[in-house]
Enzyme design. Structure first.
Site, mmCIF file in Angstrom:
data_model
loop_
_atom_site.group_PDB
_atom_site.id
_atom_site.type_symbol
_atom_site.label_atom_id
_atom_site.label_comp_id
_atom_site.label_asym_id
_atom_site.label_seq_id
_atom_site.Cartn_x
_atom_site.Cartn_y
_atom_site.Cartn_z
ATOM 1 N N LEU A 1 -2.590 5.537 -0.686
ATOM 2 C CA LEU A 1 -4.085 5.491 -0.264
ATOM 3 C C LEU A 1 -4.268 4.009 0.006
ATOM 4 C CD1 LEU A 1 -6.098 7.235 -3.407
ATOM 5 C CD2 LEU A 1 -5.422 8.226 -1.029
ATOM 6 N N HIS A 2 -3.792 3.552 1.167
ATOM 7 C CA HIS A 2 -3.842 2.288 2.017
ATOM 8 C C HIS A 2 -4.957 1.837 1.817
ATOM 9 C CE1 HIS A 2 0.257 3.650 3.437
ATOM 10 N NE2 HIS A 2 -0.601 4.582 4.006
ATOM 11 N N ASP A 3 -6.059 2.191 2.200
ATOM 12 C CA ASP A 3 -7.251 1.317 2.287
ATOM 13 C C ASP A 3 -8.006 1.173 1.040
ATOM 14 O OD1 ASP A 3 -8.462 3.161 5.313
ATOM 15 O OD2 ASP A 3 -7.067 1.373 4.907
ATOM 16 N N THR B 1 0.724 -1.262 0.019
ATOM 17 C CA THR B 1 0.067 -0.073 0.056
ATOM 18 C C THR B 1 0.824 1.310 0.118
ATOM 19 O OG1 THR B 1 -0.019 0.149 2.336
ATOM 20 C CG2 THR B 1 -1.774 -1.362 1.183
ATOM 21 N N CYS C 1 -6.683 0.036 -1.422
ATOM 22 C CA CYS C 1 -5.996 -1.303 -2.113
ATOM 23 C C CYS C 1 -7.073 -2.515 -1.574
ATOM 24 C CB CYS C 1 -4.679 -1.631 -1.517
ATOM 25 S SG CYS C 1 -3.528 -0.602 -1.813
#
Ligand code: RIB
Ligand code: CA
Length: 308
Positions: free
Chosen positions: A236-238, A191, A240
């Site tokens: 934009l970690h989430d 991420t 992913c």
């Protein structure tokens, strides 16, 4: 159509994850959204979840989950997500109300009512998921997969070795990773390299479409925080997790053994990953995403943003 339950702590990247959900409504049916204390306190993340569902026209009940981690006290991070949890942005008021203040039992009942097995997408600390499994172990037979944003095998963000979601509630993560459920993990290993550039953020912020403008404004806050950018991109970690559900071809993964360090000390909250060639494959408990086609990933995300 895949039925999903979202468990989140909006949170800037959680908000963008929900925008991806909206853009993917031809593939994903959201049956519920639960808040979990993490990026900000319960009242803030719950209110943000309500307003985001309303803004995005996601017609799913929003319920309040855990107000605190299982063991340690809350450690919100306003320095990353700002005072409102969405930078300084205050979303339009909504008439949508919290469907239940007892979110775990609501989640359980909703999942059990479905004919199909449900995919749960946790993008905050795993407190709610651990409570769900401990309170109602029979729910496991009704869960298709957990697609989790969390963990790191190389470098952390909340500490040298721990990623924020796991760091906030290590005991919950240990319960989830040892559940024998079908689990896919979007860790910082990938991420951190799934990001959007400042130029596209600016374009969204300048859009005449209110939702696109608000997404740009919210991301601009994070983009301007130095630690949120890697190689000039805002991670934009989430997001992913949703891209894994709609476009799994952009990732590669391997089955590994993961445990969580719950001891006090410098490694608390670290995900200990056994990726050795000679690891015992029978003990592998997660599908750990290891590689991402960054260009293909961004193309999907941008296409999604311009369709909401
Ligand atoms: O480490 C990144 C994770 O922590 C994301 O879910 C972000 O929203 C924060 O909760
Ligand atoms: Ca989150």
């Amino acid at each position: 159509m895949k039925k999903i339950w979202i468990d989140c702590d909006p949170g800037i990247d959680d908000a963008m994850m929900l925008a991806m959900v909206k853009a993917s409504e031809d593939k994903l049916k959201v049956i519920g959204i639960s808040s979990v204390a993490g990026n900000q306190y319960s009242d803030i993340v719950t209110n943000n979840a309500l307003k985001l569902a309303s803004l995005l026209n996601i017609e799913a009940p929003v319920v309040r989950g855990a107000r605190e981690p299982l063991i340690q006290p809350m450690k919100p991070c306003p320095e990353v997500h700002g005072p409102t949890g969405l930078g300084y942005t205050i979303l339009p008021e909504t008439e949508k109300e919290v469907a239940s203040e007892h979110g775990i039992s609501f989640m359980y009942q909703t999942i059990m009512e479905q004919e199909e097995r449900v995919t749960i997408v946790p993008t905050g600390p795993l407190t709610n998921i651990a409570l769900l499994l401990k309170l109602y172990p029979e729910v496991k037979d009704h869960i298709e997969e957990l697609v989790i944003m969390g963990g790191a095998s190389v470098i952390g963000n909340a500490s040298a070795t721990a990623e924020f979601n796991i760091y906030t509630d290590p005991e919950a993560a240990k319960i989830v990773f040892s559940s024998n459920l079908n689990i896919t993990v979007c860790s910082l290993d990938i991420t951190n390299y799934c990001g959007i550039d400042g130029e596209n953020i600016e374009k969204l912020k300048n859009s005449s479409n209110r939702t696109q403008h608000l997404c740009g404004e919210i991301m601009e806050f994070a983009y301007n925080q130095n630690e949120a950018r890697i190689n000039g991109l805002l991670s934009l970690h989430d997001v992913c997790t949703i891209i894994y559900l709609t476009n799994p071809e952009v990732y590669k993964g391997i089955r590994i053994i993961v445990d969580v360090d719950c001891n006090e000390g410098i490694n608390r909250g670290a995900t200990i990953c056994d990726k050795r060639e000679y690891r015992n494959l029978q003990q592998c408990n997660v599908n750990w995403l290891t590689d991402v086609n960054q260009e293909a990933w961004l193309n999907v995300v941008l296409r999604n943003f311009w369709t909401i």
